[in-house]
Design an enzyme around this catalytic site. Sequence first.
Site, short mmCIF file in Angstrom:
data_model
loop_
_atom_site.label_atom_id
_atom_site.label_comp_id
_atom_site.label_asym_id
_atom_site.label_seq_id
_atom_site.Cartn_x
_atom_site.Cartn_y
_atom_site.Cartn_z
N ARG A 1 -23.14 -21.12 -30.42
CA ARG A 1 -21.74 -22.08 -30.17
C ARG A 1 -21.48 -22.87 -31.68
NH1 ARG A 1 -21.12 -26.67 -28.75
NH2 ARG A 1 -22.89 -27.03 -27.25
N TYR B 1 4.32 -16.04 -33.49
CA TYR B 1 3.70 -14.93 -32.26
C TYR B 1 3.97 -16.31 -31.16
CZ TYR B 1 0.64 -14.12 -29.02
OH TYR B 1 -0.52 -13.15 -27.82
N ASP C 1 -1.66 -16.67 -40.36
CA ASP C 1 -0.79 -15.62 -39.45
C ASP C 1 -0.71 -14.45 -40.25
OD1 ASP C 1 -1.66 -13.63 -37.17
OD2 ASP C 1 -0.56 -15.05 -36.34
N LYS D 1 -5.75 -7.23 -32.20
CA LYS D 1 -5.63 -6.32 -32.53
C LYS D 1 -5.77 -5.64 -33.53
CE LYS D 1 -2.56 -9.12 -30.02
NZ LYS D 1 -1.87 -9.84 -30.80
C1 LIG Z 1 -2.37 -11.42 -30.53
C2 LIG Z 1 -1.20 -12.06 -31.55
C3 LIG Z 1 -2.04 -13.80 -31.28
C4 LIG Z 1 -2.99 -14.02 -30.36
O1 LIG Z 1 -4.70 -13.51 -30.49
P1 LIG Z 1 -5.08 -13.68 -28.94
O2 LIG Z 1 -5.91 -12.13 -29.35
O3 LIG Z 1 -4.15 -13.01 -27.75
O4 LIG Z 1 -5.07 -15.06 -28.61
C5 LIG Z 1 -1.40 -13.86 -32.58
N1 LIG Z 1 -0.94 -13.55 -33.70
C6 LIG Z 1 -0.65 -12.94 -33.79
C7 LIG Z 1 0.46 -12.08 -34.76
C8 LIG Z 1 -0.50 -12.11 -32.12
O5 LIG Z 1 0.28 -10.34 -32.86
#
Ligand SMILES: *Cc1c(COP(=O)(O)O)cnc(C)c1O
Length: 390
Positions: A48, A102, A174, A199
């Site tokens: 952690r 998102y 992001d 992703k």
């Molecule tokens: C999928 C996604 C997230 C969230 O991620 P998780 O791994 O599902 O928590 C955040 N931003 C974007 C652009 C995403 O495609």
Amino acid sequence: MSKSKFGTNTICTHVGEVLDEQFKGTVSPIYMSTAYAFDEVDIKRYPRYFNTPNQEQLAKKIAALEHTEAALIFGSGMAAISTMFLAFLQKGDHVVVQNTIYGGTNNFIKEELPKYGIEYTFTNGYEVSEFETVIQSNTKLIHIETPSNPLLTITDLRAIAKLAKSKGIITTIDNTFASPINQNPIDFGIDVVMHSATKYLGGHSDILAGVVTSSNENMEKIWQVGRNLGGNLSDFMVWMLERSMKTLALRVKAQTRNAKRLAKYLNRHEDVKCVYYPGLKSHPQYELAKSQMKGFGAMLSFELADGLDALAFLKELKLIKSAMSLAGVESTMVSPYLTSHALLTQEERDVIGISDRLIRFSVGIENKKDLISDIEQAILKVKTSKLKLH
Ligand SMILES: *Cc1c(COP(=O)(O)O)cnc(C)c1O
């Protein structure tokens, strides 16, 4: 900003390996231990605390890929985003957020930040002026996403960084859609970069994870909050992510090449009304995308011609899977109208330009000709069944 002496493929393959001193195996061993001897090192290792051997080492690969000093690996993209926000914001602060972000981030901001006494404003668009007009005296953070989902709009990284720096505001991005292979926001002055590693970093639709990366100073703040929130990824999954990231550049480059070809093909298609892809010269921000991206990415959207039903089209696909997630080596398509943006009113969807015939396409590594045949046969079936109905 720090640059590795290695090229991208070498970073993907080798940086941050855990060396197997005992048996000299080629790949990193997995350290699953939750207890480490206290005496030999002055750091207390504990999962952690984000400092087990596998976590510490993989963080180096991520930092090298994003030209940063340090990184932390989380149990999901949302764990990464929420920890990042709470590390820089306190009661009484205000955050400016790009409107096309998102859905999960949108929910986190609306549902959780008010509980902490943190204010937020969503912009009315992605132009820099839209950010400037909503900045307040207590604004501490600007959060952006580019290319955006699902219409692939481009936010000007240099301009946002410049605006924020002039006012002492921290910037977070992001960077999931571009991946570090196609975009390094730190090079344009953005402060903190996060990814849903679920992703492209994972890339095989079988790992849920997130990462945040920045300077040592910023990451220290994120670490302080992160160990309190407890959102680390398990060491077994960290190891899986390391394994996946060895092919990150190979995968993303192949996917990006495919996406550009598919975008051109769809753009010429008589049954397609329009295509949204920053790599097409017809994209209104093609030049801006070219100036800040190394490749245009493997996500695109297109609108079927009037009268063609998106759901019927998705149901006819045989090779391309109709699935919500994205960025895996397999191609997937989704209707934002029926999924991510289903809860908006028609009016709200019209404002951001999401029609019921819009399809988001996450392009995989399959052969271009097979993807095209699949799309062709699906469109033909939808058209034929329509004729029969009449
Ligand atoms: C999928 C996604 C997230 C969230 O991620 P998780 O791994 O599902 O928590 C955040 N931003 C974007 C652009 C995403 O495609």
